[in-house]
Design a protein around this motif. Sequence first.
Motif, PDB file in Angstrom:
ATOM      1  N   GLN A 305       4.571   7.405   2.956  1.00  0.00           N
ATOM      2  CA  GLN A 305       4.581   5.946   2.931  1.00  0.00           C
ATOM      3  C   GLN A 305       3.245   5.369   3.405  1.00  0.00           C
ATOM      4  OE1 GLN A 305       8.078   4.676   5.114  1.00  0.00           O
ATOM      5  NE2 GLN A 305       9.477   5.646   3.661  1.00  0.00           N
ATOM      6  N   THR A 306       2.676   5.974   4.424  1.00  0.00           N
ATOM      7  CA  THR A 306       1.378   5.497   4.928  1.00  0.00           C
ATOM      8  C   THR A 306       0.280   5.708   3.900  1.00  0.00           C
ATOM      9  OG1 THR A 306       2.061   6.036   7.191  1.00  0.00           O
ATOM     10  CG2 THR A 306      -0.285   5.716   6.812  1.00  0.00           C
ATOM     11  N   MET A 307       0.290   6.885   3.267  1.00  0.00           N
ATOM     12  CA  MET A 307      -0.707   7.159   2.237  1.00  0.00           C
ATOM     13  C   MET A 307      -0.621   6.128   1.112  1.00  0.00           C
ATOM     14  SD  MET A 307      -1.184   8.434  -1.079  1.00  0.00           S
ATOM     15  CE  MET A 307       0.306   9.362  -1.462  1.00  0.00           C
ATOM     16  N   LEU A 308       0.619   5.804   0.669  1.00  0.00           N
ATOM     17  CA  LEU A 308       0.801   4.842  -0.423  1.00  0.00           C
ATOM     18  C   LEU A 308       0.346   3.445  -0.012  1.00  0.00           C
ATOM     19  CD1 LEU A 308       4.249   6.007  -1.825  1.00  0.00           C
ATOM     20  CD2 LEU A 308       2.034   6.179  -2.960  1.00  0.00           C
ATOM     21  N   GLN A 309       0.614   3.051   1.221  1.00  0.00           N
ATOM     22  CA  GLN A 309       0.171   1.743   1.706  1.00  0.00           C
ATOM     23  C   GLN A 309      -1.353   1.610   1.558  1.00  0.00           C
ATOM     24  OE1 GLN A 309      -0.164   1.430   5.877  1.00  0.00           O
ATOM     25  NE2 GLN A 309      -0.189  -0.817   5.942  1.00  0.00           N
ATOM     26  N   TRP A 310      -2.075   2.626   1.985  1.00  0.00           N
ATOM     27  CA  TRP A 310      -3.541   2.592   1.909  1.00  0.00           C
ATOM     28  C   TRP A 310      -4.031   2.676   0.460  1.00  0.00           C
ATOM     29  CZ3 TRP A 310      -7.502   3.113   5.894  1.00  0.00           C
ATOM     30  CH2 TRP A 310      -7.005   2.846   7.182  1.00  0.00           C
ATOM     31  N   LYS A 311      -3.375   3.491  -0.317  1.00  0.00           N
ATOM     32  CA  LYS A 311      -3.786   3.640  -1.716  1.00  0.00           C
ATOM     33  C   LYS A 311      -3.610   2.339  -2.474  1.00  0.00           C
ATOM     34  CE  LYS A 311      -3.448   7.001  -5.466  1.00  0.00           C
ATOM     35  NZ  LYS A 311      -2.801   8.263  -5.911  1.00  0.00           N
ATOM     36  N   ARG A 312      -2.524   1.631  -2.215  1.00  0.00           N
ATOM     37  CA  ARG A 312      -2.282   0.354  -2.894  1.00  0.00           C
ATOM     38  C   ARG A 312      -3.250  -0.727  -2.427  1.00  0.00           C
ATOM     39  NH1 ARG A 312       4.017   1.770  -2.236  1.00  0.00           N
ATOM     40  NH2 ARG A 312       4.333   2.677  -4.310  1.00  0.00           N
ATOM     41  N   ALA A 313      -3.814  -0.521  -1.255  1.00  0.00           N
ATOM     42  CA  ALA A 313      -4.824  -1.468  -0.755  1.00  0.00           C
ATOM     43  C   ALA A 313      -6.228  -1.097  -1.249  1.00  0.00           C
ATOM     44  CB  ALA A 313      -4.796  -1.491   0.767  1.00  0.00           C
ATOM     45  N   GLY A 314      -6.326   0.002  -2.003  1.00  0.00           N
ATOM     46  CA  GLY A 314      -7.616   0.411  -2.563  1.00  0.00           C
ATOM     47  C   GLY A 314      -8.345   1.472  -1.767  1.00  0.00           C
ATOM     48  N   TYR A 315      -7.645   2.122  -0.827  1.00  0.00           N
ATOM     49  CA  TYR A 315      -8.292   3.139   0.017  1.00  0.00           C
ATOM     50  C   TYR A 315      -7.466   4.429  -0.025  1.00  0.00           C
ATOM     51  CZ  TYR A 315     -10.346  -1.176   1.751  1.00  0.00           C
ATOM     52  OH  TYR A 315     -10.959  -2.402   1.832  1.00  0.00           O
ATOM     53  N   ASP A 316      -8.065   5.465  -0.557  1.00  0.00           N
ATOM     54  CA  ASP A 316      -7.347   6.729  -0.717  1.00  0.00           C
ATOM     55  C   ASP A 316      -7.591   7.624   0.500  1.00  0.00           C
ATOM     56  OD1 ASP A 316      -6.041   8.973  -1.534  1.00  0.00           O
ATOM     57  OD2 ASP A 316      -7.277   9.347  -3.314  1.00  0.00           O
ATOM     58  N   ILE A 317      -6.547   7.854   1.293  1.00  0.00           N
ATOM     59  CA  ILE A 317      -6.665   8.742   2.454  1.00  0.00           C
ATOM     60  C   ILE A 317      -5.849  10.020   2.246  1.00  0.00           C
ATOM     61  CG2 ILE A 317      -7.175   6.917   4.120  1.00  0.00           C
ATOM     62  CD1 ILE A 317      -4.205   7.044   4.976  1.00  0.00           C
ATOM     63  N   SER A 318      -5.489  10.284   0.993  1.00  0.00           N
ATOM     64  CA  SER A 318      -4.670  11.470   0.725  1.00  0.00           C
ATOM     65  C   SER A 318      -5.403  12.759   1.060  1.00  0.00           C
ATOM     66  CB  SER A 318      -4.225  11.489  -0.742  1.00  0.00           C
ATOM     67  OG  SER A 318      -5.349  11.535  -1.605  1.00  0.00           O
ATOM     68  N   ASN A 319      -6.731  12.708   1.058  1.00  0.00           N
ATOM     69  CA  ASN A 319      -7.526  13.890   1.407  1.00  0.00           C
ATOM     70  C   ASN A 319      -8.133  13.773   2.806  1.00  0.00           C
ATOM     71  OD1 ASN A 319      -9.316  11.866   0.846  1.00  0.00           O
ATOM     72  ND2 ASN A 319     -10.770  13.145  -0.290  1.00  0.00           N
ATOM     73  N   ARG A 320      -7.540  12.929   3.638  1.00  0.00           N
ATOM     74  CA  ARG A 320      -8.004  12.759   5.023  1.00  0.00           C
ATOM     75  C   ARG A 320      -6.851  13.064   5.990  1.00  0.00           C
ATOM     76  NH1 ARG A 320     -12.338   9.543   6.398  1.00  0.00           N
ATOM     77  NH2 ARG A 320     -11.875  10.372   8.480  1.00  0.00           N
ATOM     78  N   PRO A 321      -6.552  14.339   6.180  1.00  0.00           N
ATOM     79  CA  PRO A 321      -5.451  14.668   7.089  1.00  0.00           C
ATOM     80  C   PRO A 321      -5.671  14.145   8.499  1.00  0.00           C
ATOM     81  CG  PRO A 321      -6.742  16.623   6.532  1.00  0.00           C
ATOM     82  CD  PRO A 321      -7.166  15.545   5.602  1.00  0.00           C
ATOM     83  N   ASP A 322      -6.928  14.063   8.946  1.00  0.00           N
ATOM     84  CA  ASP A 322      -7.203  13.544  10.286  1.00  0.00           C
ATOM     85  C   ASP A 322      -6.702  12.107  10.444  1.00  0.00           C
ATOM     86  OD1 ASP A 322      -9.218  12.913   8.370  1.00  0.00           O
ATOM     87  OD2 ASP A 322     -10.565  12.290   9.975  1.00  0.00           O
ATOM     88  N   ILE A 323      -6.883  11.294   9.390  1.00  0.00           N
ATOM     89  CA  ILE A 323      -6.426   9.895   9.432  1.00  0.00           C
ATOM     90  C   ILE A 323      -4.905   9.834   9.314  1.00  0.00           C
ATOM     91  CG2 ILE A 323      -6.596   7.633   8.339  1.00  0.00           C
ATOM     92  CD1 ILE A 323      -9.157   8.652   9.763  1.00  0.00           C
ATOM     93  N   LEU A 324      -4.334  10.650   8.458  1.00  0.00           N
ATOM     94  CA  LEU A 324      -2.877  10.674   8.296  1.00  0.00           C
ATOM     95  C   LEU A 324      -2.185  11.080   9.604  1.00  0.00           C
ATOM     96  CD1 LEU A 324      -2.791  12.310   4.768  1.00  0.00           C
ATOM     97  CD2 LEU A 324      -1.878  10.047   5.321  1.00  0.00           C
ATOM     98  N   PHE A 325      -2.733  12.076  10.297  1.00  0.00           N
ATOM     99  CA  PHE A 325      -2.149  12.499  11.572  1.00  0.00           C
ATOM    100  C   PHE A 325      -2.297  11.397  12.627  1.00  0.00           C
ATOM    101  CE2 PHE A 325      -3.484  16.948  10.087  1.00  0.00           C
ATOM    102  CZ  PHE A 325      -2.264  17.172   9.485  1.00  0.00           C
ATOM    103  N   THR A 326      -3.429  10.732  12.627  1.00  0.00           N
ATOM    104  CA  THR A 326      -3.661   9.642  13.576  1.00  0.00           C
ATOM    105  C   THR A 326      -2.648   8.528  13.376  1.00  0.00           C
ATOM    106  OG1 THR A 326      -6.031  10.124  13.685  1.00  0.00           O
ATOM    107  CG2 THR A 326      -5.336   7.917  14.351  1.00  0.00           C
TER     108      THR A 326
END
Length: 384
Positions: A305-326
């Motif tokens: 859900q967090t990844m999708l929120q950022w992706k829909r805002a124009g920022y892809d963090i799917s390849n940033r596990p450090d940000i996802l864990f944070t």
Amino acid sequence: MSTEVSNNQEKKSFLKAWKTLKVRSKIYQIFVHLFALAGCAIIGAWGIYQLGFTNNKGGVDENNRYLADYKVESNLTDSAKIFEENIQNYLNLAAISKLYPTNAHLILDASKYNDRPDGINQMIYAANMYLQEGDKAQQYQQMVKELKAVLAKYPSSNNTDHLIPWMNEGAWPSLKAAIVKDKAIIEEAARLTGVEPRLIVGCLVGEQIRLFNSKREMYKQYLGPVKVLSVQSQFSFGVNGIKDFTAQQVENNLKDSSSVFYMGKQYEHILDFKTADHSSERYNRLTDYHNHLYSYIYTGCILHQTMLQWKRAGYDISNRPDILFTLFNLGFAASKPGPDPKCGGSHIEANGQIYTFGVIGNDFYYSGELAKEFPLHAHSFANE
């Protein structure tokens, strides 16, 4: 002279007789003679074949001795020797890549898919057969010599410490054993939520390290002797420390198709309740000491859900596990998409040093630890 006259007379007689034949007879005569010639040719070819005149007797290849000399130098059950040999192989491969990059790429790619301990060793040995003579061979041998000299310049260390300091914590081996026990249900939760299993484990590692170091003496009795994960039942719940209001938001996000956190119709019912008492059922799900499946399902949902929120805002963090864990650690309220996400989260003391939740998760994710049980995937989320 009489013989020549006789031959001329026979020719004239044959031509005269040929001219008197009908067209059909002429065609017949031609075919009869052609078939006779073809028959002779076939019989002749068969005779030549039977007598062995067409046999290619072959011969011993000039490289036979080189190929026969290949031996597996290392003990294939000794991982330390295999590792040392592979270091030498990669030096050779680096040299080959400068002269024949196509072959270097092929060998490197093939090494990923073979399950022979000496696979890359023998592939390089076979390639070296063509690098025994000539200018390219001299260049290759000089490069290998120089690379090995650089490596030999620095003596091998007998240091058994882990590069990542917190993994030298005495509890780490026990924690790994406890995590592996949950492999099947972690994979099931990953399938249900469309998330890479290793991402879920990264959150688990961060939370369990935090718990161990905050209540060291209490958790030693679980992790050390029995190798089981710590389950929280106050304030935060389960093996991943999920708060009640966070769990409720996860459930709402699954149903609300207008939400920026909405995962899709196929996920709407993965957390459906079986009773009318949602609060008690949720608590029991997350605090189950024998089955941690729901802890992992909620974790996978939060990550997705967090990844999708950022992706829909124009920022892809799917390849940033450090940000996802944070963001998993800080919660939905702290998840504010932007161009410059920061790794961090709760401060955790481990093995005498201070870390953040995001870094501990990222350390594990890229460490190679438990890679057999939870390998890195090409894509961290389904339908990515």
